[in-house]
Scaffold this active site. Structure first.
Site, short mmCIF file in Angstrom:
data_model
loop_
_atom_site.label_atom_id
_atom_site.label_comp_id
_atom_site.label_asym_id
_atom_site.label_seq_id
_atom_site.Cartn_x
_atom_site.Cartn_y
_atom_site.Cartn_z
N ARG A 77 -7.90 12.91 -0.26
CA ARG A 77 -6.89 12.26 0.58
C ARG A 77 -6.36 13.30 1.57
O ARG A 77 -5.95 14.39 1.17
CB ARG A 77 -5.74 11.75 -0.28
CG ARG A 77 -4.70 11.08 0.58
CD ARG A 77 -3.37 11.02 -0.07
NE ARG A 77 -2.43 10.42 0.86
CZ ARG A 77 -1.13 10.48 0.71
NH1 ARG A 77 -0.61 11.11 -0.33
NH2 ARG A 77 -0.34 9.94 1.59
N ARG A 93 14.69 8.53 3.32
CA ARG A 93 14.50 8.69 4.77
C ARG A 93 15.23 7.58 5.53
O ARG A 93 15.25 6.43 5.09
CB ARG A 93 13.01 8.62 5.13
CG ARG A 93 12.23 9.79 4.62
CD ARG A 93 10.75 9.64 4.93
NE ARG A 93 9.96 9.94 3.75
CZ ARG A 93 8.73 9.51 3.53
NH1 ARG A 93 8.12 8.74 4.40
NH2 ARG A 93 8.10 9.83 2.42
N HIS A 118 0.18 5.51 5.49
CA HIS A 118 -0.14 4.52 4.44
C HIS A 118 -1.39 3.69 4.80
O HIS A 118 -1.58 2.59 4.28
CB HIS A 118 1.03 3.52 4.22
CG HIS A 118 2.23 4.09 3.55
ND1 HIS A 118 3.49 3.63 3.82
CD2 HIS A 118 2.37 5.07 2.62
CE1 HIS A 118 4.37 4.31 3.09
NE2 HIS A 118 3.72 5.20 2.37
N GLU A 151 -5.06 3.25 -3.67
CA GLU A 151 -5.58 4.15 -2.64
C GLU A 151 -6.74 4.98 -3.18
O GLU A 151 -7.70 5.26 -2.44
CB GLU A 151 -4.45 5.07 -2.16
CG GLU A 151 -3.44 4.32 -1.30
CD GLU A 151 -2.08 4.98 -1.23
OE1 GLU A 151 -1.35 4.96 -2.24
OE2 GLU A 151 -1.75 5.53 -0.17
#
Ligand code: ADP
Length: 397
Positions: free
Chosen positions: A91, A241, A180, A384
């Site tokens: 990744r 965030r 993402h 993922e």
């Protein structure tokens, strides 16, 4: 074909060994505190108990050595020798404008990713460290890089250009990249399967709601817009965030709270979001508990979060000229029925209506919209690692 999927953070490393014959996970694990006192590896082979191995690991190479050792271990391993690993999928967070798809890693790819470090100074260096360490340990094994940004490279300039002087885009690459991507791509493919349609014929809104959160508009299988931007700070409210705000707030706070650049970055990335609003936690489970006990700021954090997701569903339906399905994924999207219901409330005018009974579901593929409403709403657990393994298999083939 057995594929080892690696996700390197600055002091952590997650991995999965996947047998692509039937896409089963043969082993998975997590190394924590790399380069810090108390390094440990938590490893689990298919159907075995989890083992924790506590040994000092001063860098990612030592961590990977421990992972390879655990995978081939006589008792808790799942393969006899390293020859049983056919390829590695890594990744990687940021590929800038260089790659719009996953690639086989060679020296040119490594050089290109090094050039992208200014765009992702916290993420690309550990990703690259993992790639280089793996290359040293198993030099003949084919390796593939799968990027968080790649899926969104299909956006057109009207979606990715900021209204700043154009020279900043040309000089520094300041634009929307989106993140993402691997998750959005996975759930969109799965949604098409669930709907029994070709992804090319679908306009989908994918809501990845975890600690980090983003919504993507996916038209015909291609990302046409997304909420995260130049960095993963833009867009939705997240655990810590801030997401979207008037950019003038940043300079106002620097002046009136005498914050340095680093302090401001820390406030916006680590102290804001639902944590900042609620003052309770960055984790929705804690916030939901507090709200249930009457904490008004916890309830406010939930309301601000949900409203922002709702607005994007509407906005992206407008961008695509319609919507054929809405997907909820990641920690909150997969688990929180109350958030899903609230986000979709008031959207009956566009054919979106949640069925309370069907919505009472966690962590598995499911339709949660009312029978007969025109826009199916789905819960789809993201994967993922599997997407990275599939890409790796395809490229190594
Ligand atoms: P990350 O971005 O770190 O991969 P995840 O996708 O694992 O995040 O999501 C983590 C978040 O999901 C938690 O912080 C929490 O807010 C939320 N979450 C997980 N399980 C639940 C649950 N049962 N109910 C509500 N929220 C949950």
């Amino acid at each position: 074909m057995n594929i080892l999927v690696i996700n390197c953070g600055s002091s952590s490393l997650k991995y999965q060994l996947i047998d692509m014959k039937d896409e089963t996970v043969m082993a998975n694990g997590l190394v924590e505190r790399i380069g810090i006192d108390g390094s440990r590896l938590k490893h689990q082979a298919y159907e075995n108990d989890k083992v924790t191995i506590e040994v000092p690991m001063k860098d990612h190479k030592e961590a990977l050595l421990q992972v390879l050792d655990a995978l081939t271990h006589g008792e808790h391993g799942s393969i006899k020798s390293l020859d049983a690993i056919n390829a590695v999928g890594h990744r990687v967070v940021h590929a800038g404008e260089k790659y719009s798809e996953s690639v086989l890693i060679d020296d040119a790819v490594i050089a290109a990713l090094e050039e992208c470090i200014p765009l992702a100074p916290l993420h690309n260096p550990p990703n690259l460290t993992g790639i280089k360490a793996m290359k040293e340990l198993l030099p003949n094994l084919p390796m593939v890089a799968v990027f968080d940004t790649a899926f969104h490279q299909s956006m057109t300039p009207d979606a990715y250009i900021y209204a700043l002087p154009y020279e900043y885009y040309e000089k520094h690459g300041v634009r929307r990249y989106g993140f993402h991507g691997t998750s959005h791509r996975y759930v969109v493919q799965r949604a098409a399967e669930m709907l029994g349609k070709d992804v090319k014929d679908l306009k989908l809104v994918s809501c990845h709601l975890g600690n980090g959160a983003s919504v993507a508009a996916v038209d015909g299988g291609k990302s046409v817009d997304t909420t995260m931007g130049f960095t993963p700070l833009e867009g939705l409210v997240m655990g810590t965030r801030c997401g979207d705000m008037d950019p003038a707030v940043a300079t106002f706070l620097m002046e009136n709270e005498t914050l340095s650049i680093d302090e401001l970055n820390n406030v916006m990335n680590k102290k804001s979001g639902v944590l900042g609003i609620s003052g309770v936690s960055s984790d929705f489970r804690d916030i939901e508990t507090a709200a249930g006990e009457g904490n008004a700021r916890a309830q406010l954090a939930i309301d601000v979060f949900n409203r922002r997701v709702k607005k994007r569903i509407g906005a992206y339906a407008a961008v695509m000229g319609g919507v054929d399905g809405v997907i909820f994924t990641a920690g909150l999207g997969e688990n929180s029925a109350t958030n899903r219901k609230e986000i979709c409330s008031g959207l009956a005018f566009m054919g979106i209506e949640i069925d309370d009974e069907k919505n009472n579901v966690r962590g598995k593929d499911a339709f949660i919209s009312k029978d007969g409403c025109s826009v199916p709403v789905m819960v789809i657990p993201t994967n993922e690692e599997l997407m990275i393994a599939r890409d790796t298999q395809e490229l190594v083939g």
